[in-house]
Design a protein around this motif. Structure first.
Motif, PDB file in Angstrom:
ATOM      1  N   ARG A  11     -61.242  45.782  62.166  1.00  0.00           N
ATOM      2  CA  ARG A  11     -60.899  45.686  60.740  1.00  0.00           C
ATOM      3  C   ARG A  11     -61.947  44.861  60.008  1.00  0.00           C
ATOM      4  NH1 ARG A  11     -56.564  43.989  63.772  1.00  0.00           N
ATOM      5  NH2 ARG A  11     -54.546  45.037  63.596  1.00  0.00           N
ATOM      6  N   ASN A  12     -62.256  45.255  58.772  1.00  0.00           N
ATOM      7  CA  ASN A  12     -63.080  44.383  57.935  1.00  0.00           C
ATOM      8  C   ASN A  12     -62.182  43.389  57.210  1.00  0.00           C
ATOM      9  OD1 ASN A  12     -61.922  45.701  55.728  1.00  0.00           O
ATOM     10  ND2 ASN A  12     -63.733  46.948  55.283  1.00  0.00           N
ATOM     11  N   LEU A  35     -58.167  36.350  66.760  1.00  0.00           N
ATOM     12  CA  LEU A  35     -59.076  36.697  67.844  1.00  0.00           C
ATOM     13  C   LEU A  35     -60.293  37.446  67.313  1.00  0.00           C
ATOM     14  CD1 LEU A  35     -56.399  38.129  70.305  1.00  0.00           C
ATOM     15  CD2 LEU A  35     -57.463  35.863  70.438  1.00  0.00           C
ATOM     16  N   THR A  36     -61.410  37.279  67.983  1.00  0.00           N
ATOM     17  CA  THR A  36     -62.579  38.086  67.654  1.00  0.00           C
ATOM     18  C   THR A  36     -62.380  39.512  68.142  1.00  0.00           C
ATOM     19  OG1 THR A  36     -64.037  36.166  67.745  1.00  0.00           O
ATOM     20  CG2 THR A  36     -65.066  38.333  67.968  1.00  0.00           C
ATOM     21  N   ALA A  81     -66.535  54.251  70.237  1.00  0.00           N
ATOM     22  CA  ALA A  81     -66.049  53.855  68.915  1.00  0.00           C
ATOM     23  C   ALA A  81     -66.988  52.821  68.299  1.00  0.00           C
ATOM     24  CB  ALA A  81     -64.641  53.286  69.033  1.00  0.00           C
ATOM     25  N   LYS A  82     -66.939  52.699  66.970  1.00  0.00           N
ATOM     26  CA  LYS A  82     -67.794  51.742  66.270  1.00  0.00           C
ATOM     27  C   LYS A  82     -67.001  50.454  66.004  1.00  0.00           C
ATOM     28  CE  LYS A  82     -70.673  55.202  63.965  1.00  0.00           C
ATOM     29  NZ  LYS A  82     -71.833  54.940  64.836  1.00  0.00           N
ATOM     30  N   GLY A  83     -67.541  49.340  66.430  1.00  0.00           N
ATOM     31  CA  GLY A  83     -66.915  48.055  66.150  1.00  0.00           C
ATOM     32  C   GLY A  83     -67.185  47.615  64.724  1.00  0.00           C
ATOM     33  N   VAL A  84     -66.286  46.786  64.178  1.00  0.00           N
ATOM     34  CA  VAL A  84     -66.448  46.269  62.825  1.00  0.00           C
ATOM     35  C   VAL A  84     -67.011  44.843  62.879  1.00  0.00           C
ATOM     36  CG1 VAL A  84     -65.288  45.752  60.650  1.00  0.00           C
ATOM     37  CG2 VAL A  84     -64.587  47.743  61.982  1.00  0.00           C
ATOM     38  N   PHE A  85     -66.244  43.923  63.418  1.00  0.00           N
ATOM     39  CA  PHE A  85     -66.676  42.527  63.566  1.00  0.00           C
ATOM     40  C   PHE A  85     -67.243  41.969  62.262  1.00  0.00           C
ATOM     41  CE2 PHE A  85     -67.060  44.192  67.975  1.00  0.00           C
ATOM     42  CZ  PHE A  85     -66.148  43.341  68.586  1.00  0.00           C
ATOM     43  N   LEU A 125     -61.713  34.121  60.658  1.00  0.00           N
ATOM     44  CA  LEU A 125     -60.368  34.674  60.454  1.00  0.00           C
ATOM     45  C   LEU A 125     -59.357  33.546  60.247  1.00  0.00           C
ATOM     46  CD1 LEU A 125     -58.329  36.950  60.322  1.00  0.00           C
ATOM     47  CD2 LEU A 125     -58.351  37.057  62.829  1.00  0.00           C
ATOM     48  N   LEU A 126     -59.476  32.472  60.999  1.00  0.00           N
ATOM     49  CA  LEU A 126     -58.602  31.316  60.775  1.00  0.00           C
ATOM     50  C   LEU A 126     -58.789  30.762  59.363  1.00  0.00           C
ATOM     51  CD1 LEU A 126     -59.085  29.533  64.205  1.00  0.00           C
ATOM     52  CD2 LEU A 126     -56.886  30.353  63.325  1.00  0.00           C
TER      53      LEU A 126
END
Length: 304
Positions: free
Chosen positions: A82-83, A105-106, A118-122, A129-130
């Protein structure tokens, strides 16, 4: 709405959480059956988010189903898929659905999973995220714009790996997560309790937030050997593998080992996070053997 995990953290209780994998498909029945067996034994049930990059039902839906059952979830959110727009949208949705506990989590690398192309977003990683969750709780989005329909009230946790080979890297990540607002930490599978003790003495206790040691149910010697081959940073000691191999009933021996590890963790840290993949029904037996009694009925305090 009760937030039992947050109340237990604030009260300084010994914390117990357990992990359940969402279904692969549209039928959540087995997941719900396992979760019902944990009711009254754990403070919250973790719902994984594409663990090991393997396709499963979204943890947002699975956690909402637990809420309907009166079971408190910890909804994992991984940045892999997810972005920042989607993460914020899902976190606001989690709040609206009555989900309060989240784990930032990363996310595991895609090459490890069942969709390696699949393509990762990261777009973000766990520390940012915290930070994003804290912003939402304070009433603004990632860009600092006000949330016009009230802030969220999410209780955010993070992962920690006390067995990380780089002590400086472990310290840096742990301190950054504390600064970003982590309220509790769940560890990776612990196989070296001396290392866990050192982590607690040097970092964990000083952080002032509860650390839950990851306890994994080893079902057999073959299962332990598989983990050693395939889980980076984990090395099940040979004496445990031999103990399992020589047992008349390897699964029951694994239950005894897990119970002993819960007892070790009680001497070192503030809780345990139990992982018994596809045998979550055995978690109450592990807790009984470890002398961890059923939870007291909750005190009803409302939260937003």
């Amino acid at each position: 709405m009760l937030n039992r995990l947050r109340s237990a953290v604030n009260a300084g209780e010994f914390l117990v959480t357990a992990e359940i994998t969402p279904p692969k498909g549209g039928n959540p029945q087995r997941m719900l059956e396992m979760a019902r067996l944990l009711k009254g034994r754990v403070h919250a049930v973790n719902i994984t988010d594409g663990s090991r990059a393997v396709l499963r039902m979204t943890p947002l839906a699975a956690s909402a189903l637990l809420v309907q059952e009166g079971i408190e979830p910890v909804c994992q959110f991984a940045c892999r898929d997810r972005n920042r727009i989607a993460l914020q949208a899902d976190l606001m949705g989690a709040h609206a659905l009555g989900i309060r506990n989240v784990l930032a989590l990363t996310g595991d690398p895609l090459k490890a999973g069942d969709h390696p192309d699949a393509k990762g977003v990261f777009d973000l990683e766990s520390v940012r995220l915290l930070t994003l969750i804290r912003k939402l709780n304070q009433g603004s989005d990632w860009n600092g714009k006000a949330l016009t329909d009230e802030p969220t009230d999410l209780f955010a946790g993070a992962a920690v790996d006390p067995q990380c080979p780089s002590w400086s890297g472990l310290q840096r990540r742990f301190e950054r997560k504390l600064e970003a607002g982590a309220e509790f930490f769940q560890s990776q599978l612990i196989s070296d309790f001396d290392r866990l003790g050192m982590f607690m003495d040097k970092l964990g206790n000083a952080g002032g937030k509860p650390i839950l040691a990851g306890i994994f149910l080893l079902k057999s010697a073959k299962n332990a050997q598989f983990i050693n081959r395939n889980v980076p940073g984990v090395q099940i000691p040979q004496h445990l593998i031999d103990r399992l191999a020589n047992a008349d009933d390897q699964l029951q021996e694994g239950i005894r080992i897990a119970a002993e590890q819960v007892q070790l963790a009680k001497e070192l840290c503030q809780g345990v996070h139990l992982m018994a993949v596809r045998r979550e029904d055995l978690i109450p037996q592990i807790l009984d053997l470890a002398g961890v009694t059923a939870l007291q009925p909750p005190v009803l305090n409302s939260v937003r």
